[in-house]
Design a protein around this motif. Structure first.
Motif, mmCIF file in Angstrom:
data_model
loop_
_atom_site.group_PDB
_atom_site.id
_atom_site.type_symbol
_atom_site.label_atom_id
_atom_site.label_comp_id
_atom_site.label_asym_id
_atom_site.label_seq_id
_atom_site.Cartn_x
_atom_site.Cartn_y
_atom_site.Cartn_z
ATOM 1 N N ASN A 1 42.746 36.557 38.460
ATOM 2 C CA ASN A 1 42.173 36.120 39.739
ATOM 3 C C ASN A 1 40.692 35.769 39.644
ATOM 4 N N VAL A 2 40.027 36.269 38.575
ATOM 5 C CA VAL A 2 38.612 35.934 38.404
ATOM 6 C C VAL A 2 38.461 34.415 38.266
ATOM 7 N N PHE A 3 39.469 33.785 37.670
ATOM 8 C CA PHE A 3 39.384 32.348 37.394
ATOM 9 C C PHE A 3 40.131 31.501 38.422
ATOM 10 N N ARG A 4 40.649 32.142 39.467
ATOM 11 C CA ARG A 4 41.443 31.403 40.453
ATOM 12 C C ARG A 4 40.828 31.527 41.840
ATOM 13 N N PRO A 5 40.802 30.435 42.611
ATOM 14 C CA PRO A 5 40.365 30.579 43.999
ATOM 15 C C PRO A 5 41.445 31.280 44.826
ATOM 16 N N PRO A 6 41.180 31.841 45.981
ATOM 17 C CA PRO A 6 39.849 31.904 46.586
ATOM 18 C C PRO A 6 39.010 33.044 45.996
ATOM 19 N N HIS A 7 37.687 32.834 45.971
ATOM 20 C CA HIS A 7 36.790 33.897 45.507
ATOM 21 C C HIS A 7 36.112 34.520 46.716
ATOM 22 N N TYR A 8 36.121 35.820 46.749
ATOM 23 C CA TYR A 8 35.528 36.513 47.898
ATOM 24 C C TYR A 8 34.133 37.016 47.514
ATOM 25 N N ALA A 9 33.157 36.096 47.536
ATOM 26 C CA ALA A 9 31.797 36.425 47.092
ATOM 27 C C ALA A 9 31.191 37.533 47.959
ATOM 28 N N ASP A 10 31.445 37.484 49.264
ATOM 29 C CA ASP A 10 30.876 38.510 50.158
ATOM 30 C C ASP A 10 31.327 39.901 49.745
ATOM 31 N N ASP A 11 32.621 40.006 49.405
ATOM 32 C CA ASP A 11 33.157 41.316 49.002
ATOM 33 C C ASP A 11 32.544 41.778 47.687
#
Lengths: 284, 252
Positions: B25-35
């Motif tokens: 999942n590190v390389f797949r969207p979606p990325h939850y930057a806020d979290d």
């Protein structure tokens, strides 16, 4: 009867075909088969541990069955990957037993979650805000938009859960024990909201409950959009047989993972089976 | 025998699947930057004070203990070297990891466990969010970024703690101590000292998430999951440090 009858649509929304599920040595579901069509209300009764919640979770693909097929909106969901299920699940509203609200975000953000999470074109935040307030107004809790779920009572959390379940106006809504653990007054408020949602959106409802009164209300009352009240669908408040079952409410009874009854309220009340008749209070 | 072995092997298999998905999942969207930033604040900034405290006192103690042994050979001037190597190679990474395991593996397990028993994880899935993407991957990334940083802080504060004793109790000059400490460290020590916390971070965060996500049995289950997460994460820190030390010692 004052409200217009919902348009009967025969589209199959949910189909269970001989579904079985076991947890180690425990049988959770066994030989479950039924078909739910648009416009129907289905009330699943059963004792604690009879597999009601498991059935509901299997219908959403949250739990995968060991055998049989489950079709949601005509698509077999047993073998789909989690990501493929997301698009199908977005057409289903669901209320979990205790509301299932996310503790770490506000009520407003909880209700907005399904809208913001849909893989559709970007929607404006103003539109989302309006929809959230509308959904919260529907459950008469618009003043709680900035509160956190932990600040609300059990009944209020469930009402917010209903707002979150129906904000996307899904054609099928699943309710898991919406009245469990609530006092009779709050329980009636919750059921009245569910009936109101059903008759406002013509959504199909699958309601898992231990209380016969919940099903009785869904079968015999309808929300009148003109005056904003729940009204009995016939003079004596009872649905008599198929022709006068205008709410299209079907009762199902589960026992130890099996479906032991499927029929109308009248058939349920006429049942002589000792387990089934336990769910029907004598005075009805 | 088979009944005895099946549960741990099945748990290990589930853990590897969870780890695989979390990394993918590190390389797949979606990325939850806020979290990710929220977790970096909770894990990194939140653990800073306790890491500084324990780092400082461990440096202090090592210097006191070692100075006695070194005094027998008239080599107390070399105490900086011993403190630096011990802290950077071993104690800094391990102590920091144990602290973070106790503080954050438990926090992660209890938070995710509570979400599991109140059906928030099911709700998340029902609303179209992958709980691994939303909950596990951000915690794993945040831990992998912050634990090496915390370890660097701990190492430095520990060496400084050693300096306090060396200066006040052993009468060494600042340049004597710091030169000996600095010159003792080789490239291999630095790599080892930063690789270990990275590996520990990966294991601590995933163990916390793993036990949190498989919580059953209400609030009692949350307590059980929290305890298991701390115990298992701590044990793995010691096992992994032994393995990694063995590899690096051989490299030397």
């Amino acid at each position: 009867m004052t409200a217009a009858e919902p348009k009967i649509d025969t589209e199959s929304l949910l189909l269970f075909d001989n579904v079985g599920l076991h947890f180690d040595d425990v049988t959770a579901l066994e030989g479950i088969s039924f078909e739910m069509r648009a416009g129907e209300t289905r009330v699943i009764l059963g004792a604690a541990g009879s597999g009601k919640t498991t059935l509901l979770k299997a219908a959403l693909g949250l739990i995968r069955p060991d055998s049989g097929r489950i079709l949601l909106f005509g698509r077999q969901i047993n073998d789909l990957k989690e990501k493929e299920l997301f698009a199908i699940r977005s057409r289903v509203g669901v209320l979990f037993q205790e509301g299932g609200l996310f503790d770490s975000i506000t009520v407003g953000e909880n209700v907005a979650y399904p809208l913001l999470n849909r893989n559709t074109d970007a929607i404006s935040m103003d539109h989302v805000g309006t929809k959230v307030v509308d959904a919260l107004r529907f459950v008469e809790l618009e003043q709680t938009v900035d509160k956190f779920p932990s600040e609300l009572s059990g009944g209020m959390r469930r009402r917010v859960g209903i707002a979150r379940a129906v904000i996307t106006e899904p054609p099928l809504v699943l309710y898991d024990s919406p009245t469990a653990g609530l006092d009779p007054i709050t329980a009636n408020t919750i059921m009245a909201l569910i009936a109101k949602e059903r008759d406002s959106q013509n959504a199909a409802n699958l309601i898992v409950t231990q209380r016969y009164q919940d099903g009785q209300l869904m079968a015999n009352f309808r929300y009148n959009r003109t005056n904003g009240h729940l009204e009995p669908v016939s003079g004596n408040g009872g649905g008599n047989g198929n022709e006068s079952n205008p709410t299209h409410t079907i009762f199902m009874v589960m026992k130890e993972g099996r479906l032991v009854f499927e029929g109308t309220q009248m058939e349920l009340e006429a049942s002589t089976d000792s387990y089934i008749s336990k769910f029907v209070p004598k005075h009805y | 025998m088979r009944d005895f072995l099946t549960p741990p092997i099945a748990a290990l298999q589930d853990f590897i699947i969870l780890a695989g998905r979390a990394v993918r999942n590190v390389f797949r969207p979606p990325h939850y930057a806020d979290d990710i930033f929220l977790q970096m604040d909770i894990i990194g900034v939140g653990s800073l004070s306790i890491v500084i405290l324990t780092g400082f006192f461990s440096g202090l103690v090592i210097t006191m203990q070692m100075s006695r042994a070194l005094a027998q050979y008239g080599a107390t001037g070399q105490v900086g070297q011993i403190v630096a190597i011990t802290l950077v190679r071993e104690l800094g990474p391990v102590l920091t990891a144990i602290l973070v395991a106790g503080r954050n593996a438990s926090g992660i397990a209890s938070e995710l466990g509570s979400m599991k028993v109140t059906e928030q994880i099911d709700a998340m899935r029902a609303l179209g969010t992958d709980p691994i993407q939303k909950l596990v991957t951000p915690r794993m990334i945040a831990m992998c970024v912050t634990l090496p940083m915390l370890t660097i802080v701990s190492d430095f504060v520990g060496i400084f703690g050693g300096f306090v004793i060396a200066r006040l109790s052993l009468g060494l000059t600042a340049s004597q101590y710091w030169t000996s400490a600095y010159q003792a460290l080789e490239y291999n020590d630095i790599v080892q000292g930063l690789l270990k916390p990275f590996v520990f971070a990966f294991v601590i965060s995933l163990v916390g998430c793993f036990y949190g996500l498989r919580t059953t049995g209400g609030t009692q289950g949350v307590g059980r999951a929290t305890t298991q997460a701390v115990v298992v994460a701590s044990v793995w820190v010691f096992v992994l440090t032994a393995l990694l030390t063995r590899i690096f010692v051989n490299l030397n």
